[in-house]
Design a protein around this motif. Sequence first.
Motif, PDB file in Angstrom:
ATOM      1  N   UNK A 167     106.517   9.875  -2.307  1.00 34.79           N
ATOM      2  CA  UNK A 167     105.345   9.093  -1.916  1.00 34.79           C
ATOM      3  C   UNK A 167     105.610   7.586  -1.866  1.00 34.79           C
ATOM      4  N   UNK A 168     106.585   7.105  -2.606  1.00 35.80           N
ATOM      5  CA  UNK A 168     106.910   5.674  -2.609  1.00 35.80           C
ATOM      6  C   UNK A 168     108.161   5.371  -1.796  1.00 35.80           C
ATOM      7  N   UNK A 169     109.224   6.138  -2.014  1.00 38.20           N
ATOM      8  CA  UNK A 169     110.521   5.850  -1.406  1.00 38.20           C
ATOM      9  C   UNK A 169     110.732   6.495  -0.044  1.00 38.20           C
ATOM     10  N   UNK A 170     109.843   7.372   0.365  1.00 42.87           N
ATOM     11  CA  UNK A 170     110.038   8.081   1.629  1.00 42.87           C
ATOM     12  C   UNK A 170     111.036   9.216   1.444  1.00 42.87           C
ATOM     13  N   UNK A 171     111.830   9.479   2.484  1.00 42.77           N
ATOM     14  CA  UNK A 171     112.788  10.579   2.421  1.00 42.77           C
ATOM     15  C   UNK A 171     113.947  10.249   1.494  1.00 42.77           C
ATOM     16  N   UNK A 172     114.212  11.136   0.544  1.00 44.02           N
ATOM     17  CA  UNK A 172     115.359  11.023  -0.355  1.00 44.02           C
ATOM     18  C   UNK A 172     116.243  12.242  -0.139  1.00 44.02           C
ATOM     19  N   UNK A 173     117.539  12.009   0.020  1.00 41.62           N
ATOM     20  CA  UNK A 173     118.488  13.092   0.258  1.00 41.62           C
ATOM     21  C   UNK A 173     119.607  13.022  -0.766  1.00 41.62           C
ATOM     22  N   UNK A 174     119.989  14.169  -1.278  1.00 47.20           N
ATOM     23  CA  UNK A 174     121.111  14.254  -2.213  1.00 47.20           C
ATOM     24  C   UNK A 174     122.062  15.335  -1.723  1.00 47.20           C
ATOM     25  N   UNK A 175     123.334  15.011  -1.719  1.00 49.20           N
ATOM     26  CA  UNK A 175     124.351  15.971  -1.322  1.00 49.20           C
ATOM     27  C   UNK A 175     124.508  17.032  -2.408  1.00 49.20           C
ATOM     28  N   UNK A 176     124.641  18.286  -1.985  1.00 52.14           N
ATOM     29  CA  UNK A 176     124.915  19.372  -2.922  1.00 52.14           C
ATOM     30  C   UNK A 176     126.283  19.977  -2.618  1.00 52.14           C
ATOM     31  N   UNK A 177     126.501  20.383  -1.381  1.00 59.27           N
ATOM     32  CA  UNK A 177     127.774  20.945  -0.909  1.00 59.27           C
ATOM     33  C   UNK A 177     128.303  22.044  -1.824  1.00 59.27           C
ATOM     34  N   UNK A 178     127.526  23.121  -1.935  1.00 60.94           N
ATOM     35  CA  UNK A 178     127.989  24.298  -2.662  1.00 60.94           C
ATOM     36  C   UNK A 178     128.127  25.456  -1.679  1.00 60.94           C
ATOM     37  N   UNK A 179     129.231  26.205  -1.826  1.00 64.43           N
ATOM     38  CA  UNK A 179     129.517  27.311  -0.909  1.00 64.43           C
ATOM     39  C   UNK A 179     129.780  28.628  -1.620  1.00 64.43           C
ATOM     40  N   UNK A 180     129.880  28.590  -2.942  1.00 66.37           N
ATOM     41  CA  UNK A 180     130.164  29.814  -3.696  1.00 66.37           C
ATOM     42  C   UNK A 180     129.551  29.703  -5.095  1.00 66.37           C
ATOM     43  N   UNK A 181     129.580  30.813  -5.814  1.00 67.06           N
ATOM     44  CA  UNK A 181     128.954  30.856  -7.140  1.00 67.06           C
ATOM     45  C   UNK A 181     129.602  29.897  -8.140  1.00 67.06           C
ATOM     46  N   UNK A 182     130.902  29.701  -8.036  1.00 68.16           N
ATOM     47  CA  UNK A 182     131.581  28.774  -8.950  1.00 68.16           C
ATOM     48  C   UNK A 182     131.045  27.355  -8.749  1.00 68.16           C
ATOM     49  N   UNK A 183     130.899  26.943  -7.493  1.00 67.88           N
ATOM     50  CA  UNK A 183     130.376  25.600  -7.212  1.00 67.88           C
ATOM     51  C   UNK A 183     128.917  25.487  -7.639  1.00 67.88           C
ATOM     52  N   UNK A 184     128.142  26.558  -7.474  1.00 68.89           N
ATOM     53  CA  UNK A 184     126.750  26.562  -7.951  1.00 68.89           C
ATOM     54  C   UNK A 184     126.732  26.373  -9.462  1.00 68.89           C
ATOM     55  N   UNK A 185     127.595  27.095 -10.171  1.00 73.89           N
ATOM     56  CA  UNK A 185     127.648  26.988 -11.635  1.00 73.89           C
ATOM     57  C   UNK A 185     128.006  25.573 -12.067  1.00 73.89           C
ATOM     58  N   UNK A 186     128.953  24.955 -11.365  1.00 77.57           N
ATOM     59  CA  UNK A 186     129.337  23.580 -11.691  1.00 77.57           C
ATOM     60  C   UNK A 186     128.180  22.619 -11.444  1.00 77.57           C
ATOM     61  N   UNK A 187     127.456  22.831 -10.359  1.00 83.16           N
ATOM     62  CA  UNK A 187     126.298  21.985 -10.036  1.00 83.16           C
ATOM     63  C   UNK A 187     125.219  22.115 -11.117  1.00 83.16           C
ATOM     64  N   UNK A 188     124.879  23.347 -11.463  1.00 81.53           N
ATOM     65  CA  UNK A 188     123.842  23.598 -12.477  1.00 81.53           C
ATOM     66  C   UNK A 188     124.273  23.025 -13.828  1.00 81.53           C
ATOM     67  N   UNK A 189     125.543  23.200 -14.177  1.00 85.51           N
ATOM     68  CA  UNK A 189     126.079  22.671 -15.437  1.00 85.51           C
ATOM     69  C   UNK A 189     125.979  21.152 -15.476  1.00 85.51           C
ATOM     70  N   UNK A 190     126.300  20.513 -14.369  1.00 85.23           N
ATOM     71  CA  UNK A 190     126.241  19.045 -14.297  1.00 85.23           C
ATOM     72  C   UNK A 190     124.804  18.556 -14.492  1.00 85.23           C
ATOM     73  N   UNK A 191     123.860  19.221 -13.861  1.00 84.74           N
ATOM     74  CA  UNK A 191     122.438  18.874 -14.044  1.00 84.74           C
ATOM     75  C   UNK A 191     122.065  19.034 -15.516  1.00 84.74           C
ATOM     76  N   UNK A 192     122.470  20.145 -16.097  1.00 78.22           N
ATOM     77  CA  UNK A 192     122.126  20.456 -17.485  1.00 78.22           C
ATOM     78  C   UNK A 192     122.743  19.466 -18.466  1.00 78.22           C
ATOM     79  N   UNK A 193     124.041  19.205 -18.329  1.00 74.20           N
ATOM     80  CA  UNK A 193     124.721  18.354 -19.314  1.00 74.20           C
ATOM     81  C   UNK A 193     124.346  16.879 -19.198  1.00 74.20           C
TER      82      UNK A 193
END
Length: 179
Positions: free
Chosen positions: A110-136
């Motif tokens: 509502x303030x900043x307009x469109x915000x985009x963040x790169x994810x670039x995950x293609x497999x379960x290992x990369x998903x796990x790394x992404x989720x772990x990074x968010x968590x830690x």
Amino acid sequence: MNEKKKMLGDERRKAILAKLKANNEPTTGGELAKLANVSRQVIVSDITLLKARNEPIIATSQGYVYIPHSSIGGVERTVACQHTPERTEEELHLLVDHGITVKDVKIEHSVYGDLTASIMVSNRKEVAQFIEKISTTGAAYLSELTDGVHIHTLIAANEQQLVEAENALKEAGFLIENK
């Protein structure tokens, strides 16, 4: 005395670019800092300068990646989704299990307009790394700013993969459909 010398400006950015182009895997800021014998913050500034020069570098949760525009290939589609943070891993698994690369996530703030963040995950290992990074790190998902509403850019080898993935998103209750 065998102390490693700091790389300066252009020399350092050329070395960073060469390292990223040579790697097929993400390279962390810490690895690049060690290579150039500078702080990670200097690397962040260098990456910003390289991006400003239109170098196709993206920051992922696993590190920096150089992706020439011609190498991304395939078919792209954007999909609008909504879910709670607890279902993020389920959503990403569903997509990568259909052969999809999840390129990014976007929200309309509502303030900043469109915000985009790169994810670039293609497999379960990369998903796990992404989720772990968010968590830690204790970081929040962008979608938490919009009651779970977000858009993904999806990349697939062909249109059929996108259709099947979109149907799976719909079946799982993630897809926001035109009403």
